[in-house]
Design a protein around this motif. Sequence first.
Motif, PDB file in Angstrom:
ATOM      1  N   ILE A 112       4.177  46.454  28.416  1.00 42.99           N
ATOM      2  CA  ILE A 112       4.637  46.279  27.038  1.00 42.99           C
ATOM      3  C   ILE A 112       5.268  44.907  26.849  1.00 42.99           C
ATOM      4  CG2 ILE A 112       6.317  47.084  25.324  1.00 42.99           C
ATOM      5  CD1 ILE A 112       5.777  49.921  26.321  1.00 42.99           C
ATOM      6  N   LEU A 113       6.120  44.510  27.773  1.00 40.28           N
ATOM      7  CA  LEU A 113       6.805  43.221  27.637  1.00 40.28           C
ATOM      8  C   LEU A 113       5.815  42.059  27.739  1.00 40.28           C
ATOM      9  CD1 LEU A 113      10.085  43.791  29.666  1.00 40.28           C
ATOM     10  CD2 LEU A 113       9.550  44.384  27.312  1.00 40.28           C
ATOM     11  N   LEU A 114       4.872  42.157  28.658  1.00 42.36           N
ATOM     12  CA  LEU A 114       3.847  41.110  28.762  1.00 42.36           C
ATOM     13  C   LEU A 114       2.981  41.070  27.510  1.00 42.36           C
ATOM     14  CD1 LEU A 114       2.473  41.098  32.426  1.00 42.36           C
ATOM     15  CD2 LEU A 114       3.476  39.183  31.172  1.00 42.36           C
ATOM     16  N   GLY A 115       2.650  42.246  26.982  1.00 42.82           N
ATOM     17  CA  GLY A 115       1.864  42.294  25.755  1.00 42.82           C
ATOM     18  C   GLY A 115       2.576  41.602  24.611  1.00 42.82           C
ATOM     19  N   GLU A 116       3.871  41.852  24.477  1.00 45.03           N
ATOM     20  CA  GLU A 116       4.639  41.167  23.445  1.00 45.03           C
ATOM     21  C   GLU A 116       4.588  39.659  23.640  1.00 45.03           C
ATOM     22  OE1 GLU A 116       8.598  42.549  22.544  1.00 45.03           O
ATOM     23  OE2 GLU A 116       8.130  44.571  23.243  1.00 45.03           O
ATOM     24  N   ALA A 117       4.744  39.213  24.877  1.00 45.27           N
ATOM     25  CA  ALA A 117       4.798  37.777  25.153  1.00 45.27           C
ATOM     26  C   ALA A 117       3.475  37.091  24.836  1.00 45.27           C
ATOM     27  CB  ALA A 117       5.197  37.545  26.609  1.00 45.27           C
ATOM     28  N   TYR A 118       2.367  37.680  25.266  1.00 44.38           N
ATOM     29  CA  TYR A 118       1.063  37.082  24.948  1.00 44.38           C
ATOM     30  C   TYR A 118       0.836  37.036  23.429  1.00 44.38           C
ATOM     31  CZ  TYR A 118      -0.773  36.771  29.714  1.00 44.38           C
ATOM     32  OH  TYR A 118      -0.998  36.419  31.029  1.00 44.38           O
ATOM     33  N   ALA A 119       1.237  38.086  22.747  1.00 46.93           N
ATOM     34  CA  ALA A 119       1.067  38.118  21.290  1.00 46.93           C
ATOM     35  C   ALA A 119       1.942  37.072  20.610  1.00 46.93           C
ATOM     36  CB  ALA A 119       1.388  39.513  20.756  1.00 46.93           C
ATOM     37  N   LEU A 120       3.166  36.909  21.091  1.00 47.40           N
ATOM     38  CA  LEU A 120       4.045  35.889  20.517  1.00 47.40           C
ATOM     39  C   LEU A 120       3.493  34.491  20.742  1.00 47.40           C
ATOM     40  CD1 LEU A 120       7.554  37.305  21.499  1.00 47.40           C
ATOM     41  CD2 LEU A 120       6.563  37.202  19.196  1.00 47.40           C
ATOM     42  N   ARG A 121       2.912  34.250  21.913  1.00 50.24           N
ATOM     43  CA  ARG A 121       2.300  32.937  22.168  1.00 50.24           C
ATOM     44  C   ARG A 121       1.165  32.672  21.194  1.00 50.24           C
ATOM     45  NH1 ARG A 121       0.344  31.453  28.162  1.00 50.24           N
ATOM     46  NH2 ARG A 121      -1.527  32.657  27.625  1.00 50.24           N
ATOM     47  N   ALA A 122       0.360  33.688  20.939  1.00 49.72           N
ATOM     48  CA  ALA A 122      -0.718  33.546  19.958  1.00 49.72           C
ATOM     49  C   ALA A 122      -0.165  33.313  18.558  1.00 49.72           C
ATOM     50  CB  ALA A 122      -1.600  34.793  19.981  1.00 49.72           C
ATOM     51  N   PHE A 123       0.840  34.079  18.200  1.00 51.96           N
ATOM     52  CA  PHE A 123       1.458  33.980  16.872  1.00 51.96           C
ATOM     53  C   PHE A 123       1.992  32.574  16.617  1.00 51.96           C
ATOM     54  CE2 PHE A 123       5.086  34.480  13.997  1.00 51.96           C
ATOM     55  CZ  PHE A 123       4.566  35.284  12.994  1.00 51.96           C
ATOM     56  N   MET A 124       2.729  32.035  17.585  1.00 50.76           N
ATOM     57  CA  MET A 124       3.330  30.714  17.429  1.00 50.76           C
ATOM     58  C   MET A 124       2.264  29.624  17.335  1.00 50.76           C
ATOM     59  SD  MET A 124       6.650  31.268  17.422  1.00 50.76           S
ATOM     60  CE  MET A 124       7.143  29.562  17.524  1.00 50.76           C
ATOM     61  N   HIS A 125       1.289  29.644  18.222  1.00 51.51           N
ATOM     62  CA  HIS A 125       0.248  28.617  18.192  1.00 51.51           C
ATOM     63  C   HIS A 125      -0.573  28.693  16.906  1.00 51.51           C
ATOM     64  CE1 HIS A 125       0.740  28.074  22.672  1.00 51.51           C
ATOM     65  NE2 HIS A 125       0.490  26.835  22.310  1.00 51.51           N
ATOM     66  N   PHE A 126      -0.851  29.894  16.466  1.00 50.54           N
ATOM     67  CA  PHE A 126      -1.656  30.026  15.252  1.00 50.54           C
ATOM     68  C   PHE A 126      -0.947  29.398  14.056  1.00 50.54           C
ATOM     69  CE2 PHE A 126      -3.035  32.768  11.573  1.00 50.54           C
ATOM     70  CZ  PHE A 126      -4.267  32.147  11.410  1.00 50.54           C
ATOM     71  N   ASP A 127       0.351  29.600  13.949  1.00 51.40           N
ATOM     72  CA  ASP A 127       1.059  29.010  12.822  1.00 51.40           C
ATOM     73  C   ASP A 127       1.205  27.502  12.960  1.00 51.40           C
ATOM     74  OD1 ASP A 127       1.203  31.237  11.307  1.00 51.40           O
ATOM     75  OD2 ASP A 127       3.316  31.656  11.654  1.00 51.40           O
TER      76      ASP A 127
END
Length: 480
Positions: free
Chosen positions: A143-158
Motif C-alpha cells: 500500500i505504501l509503495l503504491g501510494e509513492a509510485y502514484a504520487l510520483r506520477a501525479f507530481m510529474h504529470f502536473d
Amino acid sequence: MMNYLSCLKKIAFLLCTLAPVSCTQFLSIQPENEFLEEGVFSSMTSIHNALNGIYLRMAENDSYGGHMTMLSVDLLAQYYNTSNMAAGSLDEIVNYNYNHARAQTSFAATWASSYKIILNINNFIQQLPDVPEQVLPAAQRSILLGEAYALRAFMHFDMLRLYGPVYASSPNATAIPYVTAPNDDIFPLLPANQVLDAVIADLQRAAELLADDPVRTAGGRQAIVGNDSRTNFYRMRSRRMNYFAVLALHARVSLYAGDTAAAQRYAQNVIEESSPFFPWSDPDLSLSNASAPDRIFSSEILFGVENTNLYTLQRTYFSSSLGVNTVFTALPARLTEIFANTNDYRYRSSWFTDPSSYYPTVRTFYKFDEVNDENRLVRYFQPLIRISEMYYIMAECTRNADYLNQVRENRGLVAIGNAADLDTEIANEYRREFWGEGQTFFYYKRRNLSSIASGKRMETIAMGTAQYVVPLPLAERNYR
C-alpha cells in the motif's frame, strides 16, 4: 556547473526543512519531526511519518496548498479580476507575463518545491523494499509503495501540464525531466510523450500495488478509532493517494494523451466501483444558511491533502475584509455569466456579499472559509481529484450528455438536451466545478482552446503557446 536539480537531489533524500539550507549544511541538521536517512526506515512509525511528510510538503503554499490550486494556476485560468492590483503583483501571472520577476519567482518556487517532493518520494521508493518484514508487513508495504509510485506520477504529470508543451499540437516537444532516483544524476529533458509514458508506467505499478487498498471495501472516510496509529494510518483514504484516485488520475492522464478509449475505461471503472463510497454531497450542506456547511462537497473528493494553512490563505487572498487592490474576486458580470443559475449549489455555498466590506454589493469567494467545528472531517481538506471529473471525462469521450447531466442534477441544475453544444457545456462545468482547485487552466490547455474568457474584462483573450506554456525556471535552463 552543478545542475539545478542535482543540488536538490543532494539535499532531498529526507523530508526537506522549511528553512533554506545549503547542500552541505543540510546533512548536519535533524529538524523536529524529521528523520535522518538511516533512521527513517527503522520502525513502522517513522516510515509512516516519512510518507506523511511528503503529503505535508504537497500541502505547502508553493505546491498544492496554494499556487498549484487556488493561486497561480487559477490566475492563469482567468478566474479573478486583478485590474486594480499593483504592477509586479500576481497580476503578472494573469497577464501571462512570464518574463516578469514576480512570475518567475512564483513558478521557480513551484518547480523547486515539486522536485524536492519527487526526490523524497524516490528515496521512499528506493528504501522501502529493504525494510524487514517484522518492521513492515508485506501487505502494508504494498500500500505504501503504491501510494509513492502514484504520487510520483501525479507530481510529474502536473509539472508536464504546467511547463510542458501544448500536447495536442506538440506531443514530441521537449518538456521536463522524469526523475526516478534520489541521487545527483542529471535526468534529461524528455519529450512530452515520453513523460506521459513514464507517468502511465508508474500508475500501472501503483494500481497493482494498491489492489487490496482498504478504500475498496471501506471507502475513503473511514473514521479514526482510538489511538493506534498503526491501524489508523490506513483509514481516511481520501486524504491519501488511494486505489480509486490512481484510476481517476489514469483517466485524466489518458485523456490528456488523447487516448479516449483508455480514459473512458478508467473513468467508468471509478464510477462503477467507487460511487457507493463517494456519494454526491447532501444539498442541504450547501445552503447559504447551513449551520455546518460543506462548501467543498467533501464526500465526492477521491483524493485531497490536509492543508493546515487553508484558512489563512482564504483570509489573505479572498476575504471580503480586504481592499479592492488586494482581494481576489471575480468580475461581477463574469461571475453572473458563469453561474447563470444562482440556484447552483456551487454558487450559493461559495459566493456572498458582505454589507460591511469595502464593496458591499460585490460577491467574494468563500469556498475555503473556515469550518469551526474541529470534529468535522471537512476541515483543512484541499481537493485534488473529484469523482465529478470522471463524469465529465465520460461525457467528453462518449459524447453522451447523460454523464454531464448526472453532475448537473446534483448541483441543482436542469439537464441539458441533445441540441446543446456539449463541448461548451463541459467547459462551463469545469469553470463552475473547479474554482480554487487548479484544474480549469489545464482543461483549456489540453483542449488547446484558441481563446478563453478574460477575468478582467467582458471579452476573450487569444491563447497560444506563449500563454499556455510556462517556461522552465532560469536556473534549470542555465545549468543544463
